[in-house]
Structure formats: C-alpha cells, structure tokens
Scaffold this active site. Structure first.
Site, short mmCIF file in Angstrom:
data_model
loop_
_atom_site.label_atom_id
_atom_site.label_comp_id
_atom_site.label_asym_id
_atom_site.label_seq_id
_atom_site.Cartn_x
_atom_site.Cartn_y
_atom_site.Cartn_z
N LYS A 126 0.76 -1.32 0.04
CA LYS A 126 -0.13 -0.02 -0.11
C LYS A 126 0.76 1.13 -0.09
CE LYS A 126 -3.96 -1.88 2.47
NZ LYS A 126 -4.88 -1.86 3.72
N HIS A 129 0.93 7.09 3.22
CA HIS A 129 0.05 8.03 2.89
C HIS A 129 0.47 9.14 3.93
CE1 HIS A 129 -2.33 6.79 6.46
NE2 HIS A 129 -2.13 5.51 5.90
N HIS A 132 1.28 8.15 7.57
CA HIS A 132 2.43 7.73 7.96
C HIS A 132 3.47 8.70 7.92
CE1 HIS A 132 0.57 3.99 6.55
NE2 HIS A 132 0.95 3.48 7.46
N1 ARG Z 1 1.22 -0.96 10.03
C1 ARG Z 1 0.30 -0.14 11.00
C2 ARG Z 1 -0.52 0.93 10.15
O1 ARG Z 1 -0.08 1.53 9.18
C3 ARG Z 1 1.10 0.59 12.00
C4 ARG Z 1 1.81 -0.50 12.78
C5 ARG Z 1 1.97 0.24 14.22
N2 ARG Z 1 2.85 -0.50 15.16
C6 ARG Z 1 2.63 -1.58 16.00
N3 ARG Z 1 3.59 -2.19 16.65
N4 ARG Z 1 1.31 -1.99 15.89
O2 ARG Z 1 -1.75 1.24 10.57
#
Ligand code: ARG
Length: 569
Positions: A126, A129, A132
């Site tokens: 993905k 965005h 992030h």
């Molecule tokens: N990949 C997830 C997202 O984009 C965020 C991960 C956050 N970190 C974690 N340890 N859960 O929503």
C-alpha cells in the site's frame, strides 16, 4: 539518569540555585527556577509559595528577604509579590551563552538509558500516505532528540507485512496480476488488485476461500509459491518506501516487519497459556481484559488457527524487552490505535509483566487535513507521501526561481526546502492536534515556517562568507560589546532546556517553537546590529561570533527535527 549541562542558561541557573538553596534549607536538586511571567522581569523566577511553611514567612515577605540578601556578580534579584525574579547583566549573559554555543556538543547530555522508538511502520503493498508522514517525522525527531541526550536509541520500523490481507492480495494476484505492471509501478498495481478484490469478493465466493487458503499457506511457514509471491511484494514495496525515506533522511536500525516475529508467535501463545489468562471463545483464543477496565478482549488466535495483529505485537514487545532491556519503548502510531495499545499493555500486565510493560508508551498524533481538497491522486484514493513531497518540491522550485534565479544548485535546494517545509510544518504543532495543510502557508519564507528558519540559517552562512575575517573563537572577542544580543542570548540559552522538555513530553514541537524564538530574535539582532558594516572592527568581530553561534544552534536544532540546512538558498 541525565546529567546537568553546562550549556545555555544552565550555568547561570545553577549559580543562582547554589546561592539560594541554603537560605531555604533545601538541597540544590530540590530547587528549580521558572521563567518569569513577563519578559521584562528578567530571565529566571522562583515562586516562593512552597517555602512559606518551612520558613515561617509569607511568600511575598520571603521573596523580599531573599532579594535583600542576594549578592551575585552580574545578577540582580527583585521581589514581585510572591515571586523572586532574577535579571542577568547582558554582558554576563552573552559571555555565558556564547562560551559553549558553538560546541559540537551544544546541549548534549550523557545518559545510560535505552530508548526504543518504533515509527513509520507503513503497510506493504500500500502507498505510504500522509498519515505515515506524521509517524515518520515525529518518530525520527524523537529518536534524534533522545540520542542528543545521550540515550542508546533503537529505531524500529514495524512494517505491516503480515496478516489476512496478504492472503487476499495473493488470491487477487493469481487472477489479475500483471508482471509488467508490477515491475513499472509495484505499489500502484498491488493497490489496484486489493481494491478489485474488495469489489468482487461479494459476488465471487471462490475469492475469500482462496484468500483464506493463501494466508494459511503463508502462516504454515513452508517456503511455497505463496510465500515467494509475498516476498516479492515485500521487496518491491520496500524499495519504494526506501526512496521516500532517503528524501526525508530517515534511517532505521531495524526493518522488522510483523513477519519477523513469526517464529515467536507460538512461544507467545504458550506464555499466555502458562500465565493462565487464555480463554476459548467459539473456537478462538482471547484474553479477557475487563479486570483492567477494557471491555474488548484481546483476540490472539482465530477459530481457523491464524494469528492476529495483536498476537504479533505481543511477540514483538516481548522480543524487544528481552533483546534491549529498554527503559522506554515508544510506539509512534496514530490515535486510532489507542484501544489496540491499551489492550497490548493490559494483556502484558495480566500476564505478570508490568515491570516492563509500564515502560511502553503509545505516542499518538492527530490527523493531517488538506485545505486544497481536490488534489487528485494517482490511485484516486489516498494522497501519497511521495506525491506530497513532489508537489512541495515543485512549489519550492518556483519560489527559488523567483527569489534567487542565479542559485547554483537550485534543484537540490528546492528539494531541501520542500522537505524542510513539510517536516517543520508537521512538528511545529502539538502532536495530538490535527494538522491543517495549506500549501502556501507551509512553503512561505516568512512566518512560522521551516523555510523561514532555513533562510535565517543560510543568511548567517552568507554573512560569514562575505566577512573578510573568520568568526572569532571564544576568547577572541568581547561579549561586553553585545548588549543588543540579550533576546537572542536568552532564546539560545533556553534551547538546552527545550530539548530536555521535548524528550520528557515526547513533544518535538517544543524544539520547533524554541527555534522560532531563536530565529525571530536572530533576525531582529541582525536588523539592528550590522555585522559587515559595524562601527568598529571589534564590534563587527563580536557580532560575527553571534551570527556564527546562531548558525550553529539553528543547524543543531533543525537537524534534530529533520529539517535540512542548505548554506545558500
Ligand atoms: N502498520 C500499521 C498501520 O499502518 C501501524 C503499525 C504500528 N505499530 C505496531 N507495533 N502495531 O496502521
């Protein structure tokens, strides 16, 4: 433990504290000075309420008595009601601040603490965005801030590379995948497949069935075709993310996707089992968290045997603890995941691990909202981070072409200004607040912006270039010639404290705001006190030291935030 610094206003504060503490019968460590309510009252203030009881005097009387008995060269004390205010002579101020302002260690401390910062963590297949962006920018800044304070910092990118969505992606890829499209625009093509999957899933039962099968194949640990496909998706996505990280100057010590914890999942389930907190519910395993005040239980294994996001986070937290023995483990993730992180901590607590699970902190942040609503995107779905950077660079190029058409490396500077503008705009707000993104405002060279500070820095560089003599080192100029530098000295002098507070509150905004104060004071010093056309050589020399210090502190501060500092712009 972090030691006291010899930088900025700290040595002056320490002298005052050393003089006052015995009068109050407290230890120096117990005494902290504040900022006076009004700038005209001086540089430091001591509210006397706290000591009223022990000294048997009312606060105003105490402040008055302390003022009468206070004698330190270059510092005067005056009572204002219950406050004891201190004013430092500008020459002493300038000499104290300038003595160390150009040290490469300016505002650094030492520490034996280990701080883990997990940030960015985009999802494979993905686009990254704008959401992030905030995690990436805030996390990278916090990591640098803790590092500046001497912590052993561990940067982790917890890539979203595992989960049932990859089963869906593989099922879609098997039907509609196009190798040449994947090559040309990997994330674009994968997103297209993902969107199509969700559109057709309702009318085609074989799709979800294949998706489930594919994820089970992935989780089986066998190196089958599904795993090969997934690996390829991961590598291609990472390559694109890396490009954005390179532009932002972001680095990680560990790129550890959720999949990295694959061989630790069973152990995590066993650990929960051994702690006697696993419950079976309709074939699924969960941990009930009602005792911790959380209604939603933490699901750790589905009825068809696959693990979940939370299972992988539990495994990750345990693995980090055993590997790093952290004093602090920060997760820089948007506030939509508050429940998830509360569940994570509560589950660990129920499992008897609160000794370290209390060191976990979810660093939340607000959303980014765009004023220019109609910015269409490649996918038509989300505004990608790369697109935001491209757009900013385009605007920065236009501004530079107009302001400084002869600039030699205009292309590179435009990119630096673009990155600086976006990063600074993100960090100048309290992180919990939503950020409103208005292109014109973000890139403006005036006002509270990154380019304004970059420009101030470049201007210092230009003055230093144009000067016939090199900036004098400490001891080669007379600080007594710099009474007009008072506001700038206070602003620079408060910077070390801003860094400490930014860490204590996990709030890079405090550094951004301190830098704006420095930039404003620096610009007005420069407006009022010509450096290159000073009345005497001694004066020009002393002012050059001020400009050099301003340049240095801006470079350190902007560097902490991740704002590039071109020497010309
Ligand atoms: N990949 C997830 C997202 O984009 C965020 C991960 C956050 N970190 C974690 N340890 N859960 O929503």
């Amino acid at each position: 433990m972090t030691n006291a610094t010899t930088f900025g206003l700290d040595p002056l504060a320490n002298r005052i504290i050393t003089a006052i503490a015995p009068e109050l019968g407290v230890s120096t460590a117990d005494l902290q000075l504040e900022r006076p309510r009004e700038e005209k009252h001086g540089e430091f203030s001591l509210p006397c309420f706290r000591f009223s009881k022990a000294t048997g005097k009312n606060p105003a009387q105490l402040a008055g008595d302390l003022a009468d008995g206070f004698h330190l060269e270059g510092i005067t004390a005056a009572a204002a009601g219950p406050f004891l205010n201190f004013k430092v002579d500008p020459a002493l101020l300038a000499s104290t601040v300038l003595e160390h302002a150009r040290s490469i260690d300016f505002a650094r401390t030492t520490s034996d603490e280990t701080t883990v910062v997990e940030f960015s963590s985009p999802n494979i297949a993905k686009p990254m965005h704008v959401g992030h962006l905030r995690s990436t920018v805030i996390g990278a800044a916090l990591a640098r801030i803790y590092e500046h304070l001497g912590h052993n910092v561990v940067r982790i990118n917890h890539l979203g590379d595992w989960g049932s969505q990859f089963g869906k992606l593989v099922a879609g890829w098997q039907r509609w995948g196009d190798a040449s499209k994947l090559e040309a625009d990997p994330i674009g093509h994968l997103l297209e497949i993902y969107v199509r999957y969700h559109k057709e899933e309702k009318d085609d039962e074989s799709l979800p069935a294949d998706a489930k099968k594919a994820f089970q194949e992935l989780e089986s640990g066998v190196d089958n075709e599904t795993r090969q496909t997934w690996k390829q998706f991961t590598e291609l996505s990472l390559r694109e993310f890396q490009r954005t990280y390179a532009r932002l100057g972001t680095e990680f010590d560990f790129l550890r996707g959720e999949s990295w914890y694959e061989d630790k999942l069973q152990d995590t389930l066993d650990f929960l089992e051994a702690a006697n907190i696993l419950e079976l519910d309709d074939g699924a395993w969960l941990v009930n968290l009602k005792s911790e005040g959380i209604k939603t239980p933490c699901l750790v294994k589905t009825a068809h045997g696959t693990t979940l996001y939370a299972t992988r986070d539990l495994a990750a937290a345990r693995s980090r603890w055993s590997e790093f023995q952290f004093d602090r483990c920060l997760y820089v993730v948007g506030s939509e995941q508050i429940l998830h992180f509360n569940q994570l901590k509560a589950t660990l607590k129920r499992a008897g691990e609160s000794e370290w699970s209390d060191r976990i902190e979810h660093i939340t942040f607000g959303l980014i909202r765009l004023t220019e609503g109609k910015l269409s995107t490649r996918s038509g779905l989300v505004l990608t981070l790369a697109e935001v950077l491209d757009r900013a660079a385009e605007l920065a190029r236009e501004i530079i072409a107009e302001k400084n058409p002869d600039l030699a490396n205009a292309e590179q500077v435009a990119e630096q200004v673009a990155v600086g503008a976006i990063v600074f705009h993100d960090l100048k707000h309290q992180r919990q607040k939503d950020v409103v993104f208005d292109w014109k405002e973000v890139l403006s060279f005036e006002g509270d912006t990154g380019p304004y500070l970059q420009y101030t820095h470049a201007r210092c560089c230009s003055i230093l270039r144009k000067s016939e003599k090199a900036a004098p080192t400490w001891g080669e100029f007379d600080p007594a010639l710099l009474p007009e530098s008072r506001d700038l000295m206070v602003a620079i002098g408060r910077f070390p404290q801003a860094i400490r507070e930014a860490a204590a509150k996990n709030e890079p905004m405090l550094i951004a705001q301190a830098l704006l104060k420095i930039g404003q004071a620096g610009n007005s010093f420069y407006r009022n006190c010509s450096v290159l056309k000073a009345e005497t050589p001694e004066l020009g020399n002393a002012r050059l030291a001020v400009m050099d210090s301003l340049r240095h502190v801006l470079a350190i501060g902007l560097g902490l935030l991740g704002v590039p500092t071109p020497k010309e712009m």
